[in-house]
Design a protein around this motif. Structure first.
Motif, mmCIF file in Angstrom:
data_model
loop_
_atom_site.group_PDB
_atom_site.id
_atom_site.type_symbol
_atom_site.label_atom_id
_atom_site.label_comp_id
_atom_site.label_asym_id
_atom_site.label_seq_id
_atom_site.Cartn_x
_atom_site.Cartn_y
_atom_site.Cartn_z
ATOM 1 N N SER A 191 0.860 -1.273 0.129
ATOM 2 C CA SER A 191 -0.088 -0.128 0.160
ATOM 3 C C SER A 191 0.730 1.070 -0.175
ATOM 4 O O SER A 191 0.712 2.284 -0.654
ATOM 5 N N ARG A 192 1.606 1.159 0.856
ATOM 6 C CA ARG A 192 2.844 2.331 0.897
ATOM 7 C C ARG A 192 3.502 2.770 -0.324
ATOM 8 O O ARG A 192 3.720 4.003 -0.748
ATOM 9 N N MET A 193 4.062 1.618 -0.867
ATOM 10 C CA MET A 193 4.650 1.619 -2.252
ATOM 11 C C MET A 193 3.899 2.019 -3.239
ATOM 12 O O MET A 193 4.168 2.984 -4.214
ATOM 13 N N LEU A 194 2.450 1.628 -3.407
ATOM 14 C CA LEU A 194 1.553 2.146 -4.350
ATOM 15 C C LEU A 194 1.352 3.601 -4.128
ATOM 16 O O LEU A 194 0.929 4.356 -5.302
ATOM 17 N N ASP A 195 1.085 3.808 -2.936
ATOM 18 C CA ASP A 195 0.897 5.560 -2.629
ATOM 19 C C ASP A 195 1.964 6.339 -3.141
ATOM 20 O O ASP A 195 1.705 7.340 -3.717
ATOM 21 N N LYS A 229 4.322 10.017 -7.521
ATOM 22 C CA LYS A 229 5.250 10.360 -8.491
ATOM 23 C C LYS A 229 5.064 9.954 -10.037
ATOM 24 O O LYS A 229 5.864 10.074 -10.705
ATOM 25 N N GLN A 230 3.699 9.318 -10.000
ATOM 26 C CA GLN A 230 3.268 9.096 -11.454
ATOM 27 C C GLN A 230 4.136 7.729 -11.944
ATOM 28 O O GLN A 230 4.646 7.784 -13.010
ATOM 29 N N ILE A 231 4.270 6.770 -11.326
ATOM 30 C CA ILE A 231 5.047 5.981 -11.658
ATOM 31 C C ILE A 231 4.094 4.538 -11.898
ATOM 32 O O ILE A 231 3.344 4.368 -11.031
ATOM 33 N N ASN A 232 4.111 4.091 -13.042
ATOM 34 C CA ASN A 232 3.414 3.161 -13.512
ATOM 35 C C ASN A 232 3.927 1.659 -13.068
ATOM 36 O O ASN A 232 4.949 1.465 -13.675
ATOM 37 N N VAL A 233 3.289 1.125 -12.061
ATOM 38 C CA VAL A 233 3.904 0.193 -11.521
ATOM 39 C C VAL A 233 2.732 -0.840 -11.095
ATOM 40 O O VAL A 233 1.779 -0.486 -10.456
#
Length: 98
Positions: free
Chosen positions: A18-22, A27-31
């Motif tokens: 969850s924290r990584m996705l937030d 940062k608008q990183i597509n992951v």
């Protein structure tokens, strides 16, 4: 980029995911990031670009590396894992992929 986190039961890493996705969203990183029990790595590993192990399953590192020799496989830093520092973990993955 597809990141797979594996731990004992897949539960302890869900907060980290969850924290990584937030952070990725900020940062608008597509992951795509998923957490699963280490016993399911054979099912989810083939689709992953990177496989990260929770510190509690670090003993599985050599086995998982041997199953996925073409992929980066690492143990998440114990401090970053304990602090659930999604930013640091994601930034580390981005550095790995350069």
């Amino acid at each position: 980029m597809n990141i797979l986190l594996v731990c004992s039961a897949g539960m302890s890493t869900s907060l980290l995911v969850s924290r990584m996705l937030d952070y990725a969203k900020e940062k608008q990183i597509n992951v795509q990031i998923e957490a699963h029990p280490v016993g399911e790595v054979e099912s989810y590993g083939p689709d992953a670009d990177v496989i990260l192990l929770g510190p509690q399953v670090r003993f599985q590192l050599s086995h998982i590396k041997s199953r996925f020799p073409e992929k980066p496989v690492e143990v998440i830093d114990m401090r970053d894992y304990g602090m659930m520092d999604g930013q640091k973990v994601l930034n580390h993955v981005l550095e790995m992929m350069k």
